[in-house]
Design a protein around this motif. Structure first.
Motif, PDB file in Angstrom:
ATOM      1  N   ASN A 173      42.867  39.508  31.442  1.00  0.00           N
ATOM      2  CA  ASN A 173      42.776  40.486  30.293  1.00  0.00           C
ATOM      3  C   ASN A 173      41.414  40.302  29.758  1.00  0.00           C
ATOM      4  O   ASN A 173      41.023  41.475  29.026  1.00  0.00           O
ATOM      5  CB  ASN A 173      43.695  39.959  29.144  1.00  0.00           C
ATOM      6  N   GLN A 174      40.708  39.250  29.669  1.00  0.00           N
ATOM      7  CA  GLN A 174      39.465  39.359  28.938  1.00  0.00           C
ATOM      8  C   GLN A 174      38.525  40.277  29.841  1.00  0.00           C
ATOM      9  O   GLN A 174      37.469  40.865  29.245  1.00  0.00           O
ATOM     10  CB  GLN A 174      38.918  37.914  28.853  1.00  0.00           C
ATOM     11  N   LEU A 175      38.441  40.204  31.030  1.00  0.00           N
ATOM     12  CA  LEU A 175      37.749  40.688  31.969  1.00  0.00           C
ATOM     13  C   LEU A 175      37.974  42.265  31.780  1.00  0.00           C
ATOM     14  O   LEU A 175      36.695  42.759  31.972  1.00  0.00           O
ATOM     15  CB  LEU A 175      37.980  40.344  33.325  1.00  0.00           C
ATOM     16  N   ILE A 176      38.842  42.778  31.775  1.00  0.00           N
ATOM     17  CA  ILE A 176      39.260  44.075  31.383  1.00  0.00           C
ATOM     18  C   ILE A 176      38.514  44.423  30.262  1.00  0.00           C
ATOM     19  O   ILE A 176      38.164  45.604  29.986  1.00  0.00           O
ATOM     20  CB  ILE A 176      40.890  44.231  31.353  1.00  0.00           C
ATOM     21  N   ASP A 177      38.752  43.700  28.995  1.00  0.00           N
ATOM     22  CA  ASP A 177      38.417  44.134  27.792  1.00  0.00           C
ATOM     23  C   ASP A 177      36.784  44.428  27.912  1.00  0.00           C
ATOM     24  O   ASP A 177      36.225  44.884  27.147  1.00  0.00           O
ATOM     25  CB  ASP A 177      38.831  43.369  26.723  1.00  0.00           C
ATOM     26  N   LEU A 178      36.278  43.345  28.523  1.00  0.00           N
ATOM     27  CA  LEU A 178      34.963  43.537  28.693  1.00  0.00           C
ATOM     28  C   LEU A 178      34.034  44.278  29.538  1.00  0.00           C
ATOM     29  O   LEU A 178      33.049  44.895  29.495  1.00  0.00           O
ATOM     30  CB  LEU A 178      34.088  41.999  29.082  1.00  0.00           C
ATOM     31  N   VAL A 179      35.041  44.791  30.541  1.00  0.00           N
ATOM     32  CA  VAL A 179      34.308  45.725  31.443  1.00  0.00           C
ATOM     33  C   VAL A 179      34.674  47.199  31.440  1.00  0.00           C
ATOM     34  O   VAL A 179      34.058  47.979  31.432  1.00  0.00           O
ATOM     35  CB  VAL A 179      34.786  45.301  32.668  1.00  0.00           C
ATOM     36  N   VAL A 180      35.958  47.535  30.989  1.00  0.00           N
ATOM     37  CA  VAL A 180      36.638  48.603  30.703  1.00  0.00           C
ATOM     38  C   VAL A 180      36.049  49.047  29.297  1.00  0.00           C
ATOM     39  O   VAL A 180      36.541  48.716  28.304  1.00  0.00           O
ATOM     40  CB  VAL A 180      37.824  48.969  30.765  1.00  0.00           C
ATOM     41  N   SER A 181      35.183  50.090  29.130  1.00  0.00           N
ATOM     42  CA  SER A 181      34.707  50.407  27.813  1.00  0.00           C
ATOM     43  C   SER A 181      35.391  51.502  27.037  1.00  0.00           C
ATOM     44  O   SER A 181      36.157  52.268  27.765  1.00  0.00           O
ATOM     45  CB  SER A 181      33.144  51.172  28.008  1.00  0.00           C
ATOM     46  N   ASP A 182      35.396  51.225  25.672  1.00  0.00           N
ATOM     47  CA  ASP A 182      36.093  52.211  24.910  1.00  0.00           C
ATOM     48  C   ASP A 182      35.552  53.753  24.847  1.00  0.00           C
ATOM     49  O   ASP A 182      36.180  54.489  24.833  1.00  0.00           O
ATOM     50  CB  ASP A 182      36.162  51.611  23.394  1.00  0.00           C
ATOM     51  N   THR A 183      34.250  53.543  25.093  1.00  0.00           N
ATOM     52  CA  THR A 183      33.635  55.066  25.467  1.00  0.00           C
ATOM     53  C   THR A 183      33.182  55.299  26.969  1.00  0.00           C
ATOM     54  O   THR A 183      32.912  54.536  27.571  1.00  0.00           O
ATOM     55  CB  THR A 183      32.329  54.917  24.640  1.00  0.00           C
ATOM     56  N   GLN A 184      34.083  56.420  27.155  1.00  0.00           N
ATOM     57  CA  GLN A 184      34.005  56.788  28.811  1.00  0.00           C
ATOM     58  C   GLN A 184      32.981  57.908  29.014  1.00  0.00           C
ATOM     59  O   GLN A 184      32.938  58.482  30.033  1.00  0.00           O
ATOM     60  CB  GLN A 184      35.251  57.130  29.114  1.00  0.00           C
ATOM     61  N   THR A 185      32.073  58.351  27.959  1.00  0.00           N
ATOM     62  CA  THR A 185      31.069  59.230  28.358  1.00  0.00           C
ATOM     63  C   THR A 185      29.785  58.697  27.816  1.00  0.00           C
ATOM     64  O   THR A 185      29.623  57.929  26.876  1.00  0.00           O
ATOM     65  CB  THR A 185      31.412  60.648  27.409  1.00  0.00           C
ATOM     66  N   PRO A 186      28.690  59.022  28.125  1.00  0.00           N
ATOM     67  CA  PRO A 186      28.449  59.874  29.459  1.00  0.00           C
ATOM     68  C   PRO A 186      28.894  59.082  30.780  1.00  0.00           C
ATOM     69  O   PRO A 186      29.036  59.935  31.665  1.00  0.00           O
ATOM     70  CB  PRO A 186      27.190  60.216  29.478  1.00  0.00           C
ATOM     71  N   TYR A 187      29.220  57.901  30.833  1.00  0.00           N
ATOM     72  CA  TYR A 187      29.438  57.132  32.059  1.00  0.00           C
ATOM     73  C   TYR A 187      30.854  56.574  31.592  1.00  0.00           C
ATOM     74  O   TYR A 187      31.387  56.042  30.784  1.00  0.00           O
ATOM     75  CB  TYR A 187      28.573  56.005  32.269  1.00  0.00           C
ATOM     76  N   TYR A 188      31.698  56.498  32.956  1.00  0.00           N
ATOM     77  CA  TYR A 188      33.175  55.960  32.839  1.00  0.00           C
ATOM     78  C   TYR A 188      33.116  54.491  33.371  1.00  0.00           C
ATOM     79  O   TYR A 188      32.283  54.055  34.155  1.00  0.00           O
ATOM     80  CB  TYR A 188      34.027  56.924  33.417  1.00  0.00           C
ATOM     81  N   SER A 189      34.118  53.656  33.091  1.00  0.00           N
ATOM     82  CA  SER A 189      34.262  52.468  33.508  1.00  0.00           C
ATOM     83  C   SER A 189      35.980  52.320  33.933  1.00  0.00           C
ATOM     84  O   SER A 189      36.567  52.426  32.884  1.00  0.00           O
ATOM     85  CB  SER A 189      33.661  51.326  32.818  1.00  0.00           C
ATOM     86  N   LYS A 190      36.166  52.188  34.936  1.00  0.00           N
ATOM     87  CA  LYS A 190      37.614  52.242  35.540  1.00  0.00           C
ATOM     88  C   LYS A 190      37.783  50.952  36.287  1.00  0.00           C
ATOM     89  O   LYS A 190      37.028  50.379  37.012  1.00  0.00           O
ATOM     90  CB  LYS A 190      38.173  53.402  36.384  1.00  0.00           C
ATOM     91  N   ALA A 191      39.035  50.473  35.910  1.00  0.00           N
ATOM     92  CA  ALA A 191      39.471  49.049  36.765  1.00  0.00           C
ATOM     93  C   ALA A 191      40.888  49.510  37.704  1.00  0.00           C
ATOM     94  O   ALA A 191      41.642  50.106  36.784  1.00  0.00           O
ATOM     95  CB  ALA A 191      39.503  47.951  35.980  1.00  0.00           C
TER      96      ALA A 191
END
Length: 464
Positions: A173-191
């Motif tokens: 869960n912590q990994l998800i919070d650190l890697v998946v950003s709340d801001t998905q522009t201009p670059y996205y981060s998906k898991a």
């Protein structure tokens, strides 16, 4: 007579004045000082202004660069980091004070910029000579970034029961919070999340990747809702029901990511005695919805033996463009080589891989030697066509890391039960390199490992 007398007195006064130089000097000095002192102080003001401007610009440039190279992906976080760096680097002349400062992320074309502003109020030595506005400077650093597609492949085997599973869920869960950003522009981060045990639950995608089952019973084959097979031990042929779980592919595409339309995955007919059932947690395709990802982590349960190679294969499928049509549009991986895109996999296990399949049933001869795949009466007499789980895992990892795929692989050998040389060897060989392989032994070090992976993934998202 009066005019001559007056003229005479004037001449005498002038003569005396000429002889008394002290008064003249004092008056001249006073006049000169009154004129030149403010000018001198004004020049000093200009000097201090110029000096402070240079110091402020240098400090702001350094702080902006530092913030741009950080792992922050929101303006609030960038501002916090930038403010600390500015405070550490800024040199103020005596009497000067930092009046304001700010750091923000600003979208700029296909990139982002860290834009910073700062102002310093100066002491005024000649306040009446000119306006003493604060010294103001700006700084911008372009921060090219990368999209991130990461598959998180997690061990759900029986040995993870209790506190190991709780620790894994917390760390994931912590990994998800650190890697998946709340801001998905201009670059996205998906898991994506791939739970695995003796197999992988393909959920609602099962018929597409394996084929729909026909009602009936086959003997030593696959395709029906039931299978009767020749066991590794015993004379009675058991009959098992088909499940939503899937096993490894065989043939020419066993160790690549060719489309499921080209080569379907294997079937799974799990035992009826409760050992090595189809795990309940199904795959979660790529998403930037952290709530969805956390909900998936909450469904993880520990049961069964370890088919790590199947988990690895599905980790690859989650981020493979060849498998993109299987998933909803928002969950589809982009093509290999897409500019500004990083593909990665995080693979975790707490023990050696020990389970393979033959015709939809756990294979006996190859996996039974590891004593981890269940009862011999529940295993098929035939051996896995692809070899043991370790060999399959290594072939898959090698292919993932090779060009043009270039998948970055992190491995986590969670050895909470003590040293496991085989598990360590599997994961060490699978990882991109030694720096990408972690060996935590308890919940605290597992969390630290996942934090380190998150930090490294975030660094990959920033091009310097």
């Amino acid at each position: 007579m009066r005019n001559l007398f007056s003229q005479s007195r004037l001449l005498k006064f002038l003569a005396r004045t000429a002889r008394d130089k002290r008064g003249v000097t004092a008056v001249a000095f006073a006049i000169t000082f009154a004129v030149l002192a403010p000018m001198s102080l004004g020049i000093f003001d200009v000097y201090t202004m110029t000096e402070q401007h240079g110091k402020l610009q240098d400090a702001l440039d350094a702080a902006t660069l530092y913030a741009a190279r950080s792992n922050a992906f929101t303006s609030a976080d960038v501002n916090t980091i930038g403010q600390k760096a500015l405070t550490a680097n800024l040199q103020l002349i005596p009497g000067a004070t930092l009046q304001s400062s700010s750091f923000a992320l600003v979208a700029s074309g296909g990139d982002t910029k860290v834009v910073a502003n700062a102002a310093v109020a100066l002491p005024a030595f000649a306040p009446m000579e000119f306006n003493h506005d604060p010294v103001s400077v700006t700084s911008e650093v372009t921060r090219p970034g990368n999209n991130l597609e990461v598959a998180i492949v997690l061990d759900n085997t029986g040995s993870m029961q209790g506190s190991p599973m709780t620790s894994l869920q917390s760390a994931a869960n912590q990994l998800i919070d650190l890697v998946v950003s709340d801001t998905q522009t201009p670059y996205y981060s998906k898991a994506a999340i791939v739970p695995y045990s003796n197999s992988v639950n393909a959920g609602g995608f099962v018929n597409s990747v394996r084929g729909a089952a026909t009602v009936g019973t086959l003997t030593d084959a696959v395709g029906d809702t039931k299978e009767k097979f020749t066991p590794d031990s015993g004379s009675t042929k058991p009959t098992f029901n088909v499940s939503n779980c899937v096993s490894e592919r065989i043939g020419a595409h066993a160790f690549d990511d060719a489309s499921y339309a080209t080569a379907t995955v294997g079937w799974v007919y799990p035992p009826t005695d409760g050992n090595n059932n189809c795990i309940t947690a199904a795959i979660q395709p790529l998403t930037s919805n952290k709530t969805t990802l956390h909900s998936e982590i909450a469904t993880l349960t520990a049961a069964g033996s370890t088919a790590g190679h199947i988990g690895i294969a599905w980790g690859w499928y989650m981020i493979s463009p060849n498998w993109a049509p299987l998933f909803p549009t928002a969950s589809q991986a982009v093509a290999y080589g897409t500019p500004h895109t990083i593909k990665a996999m995080v693979l975790m296990t707490d023990g050696a891989f020990n389970t393979t399949y033959c015709k939809g049933v756990i294979a006996g001869p190859t996996s039974a030697a590891n004593n981890g795949a269940g009862n011999a009466t529940d295993m098929s007499l035939c051996a896995s066509p692809n070899g043991d789980s370790f060999t399959q895992a290594q072939n898959l990892c090698n292919a993932m890391k090779a060009a043009p795929n270039n998948v970055v692989i992190y491995t986590v050998a969670f050895l909470h039960g003590g040293a496991d040389p085989q598990a360590q060897a599997i994961l060490a060989n699978c990882a991109t390199d030694a720096k990408h392989a972690y060996v935590p032994t308890d919940g605290t070090s597992l969390q630290a490992a996942f934090q380190s992976i998150a930090a490294d993934l975030n660094k990959l998202r920033i091009s310097h």
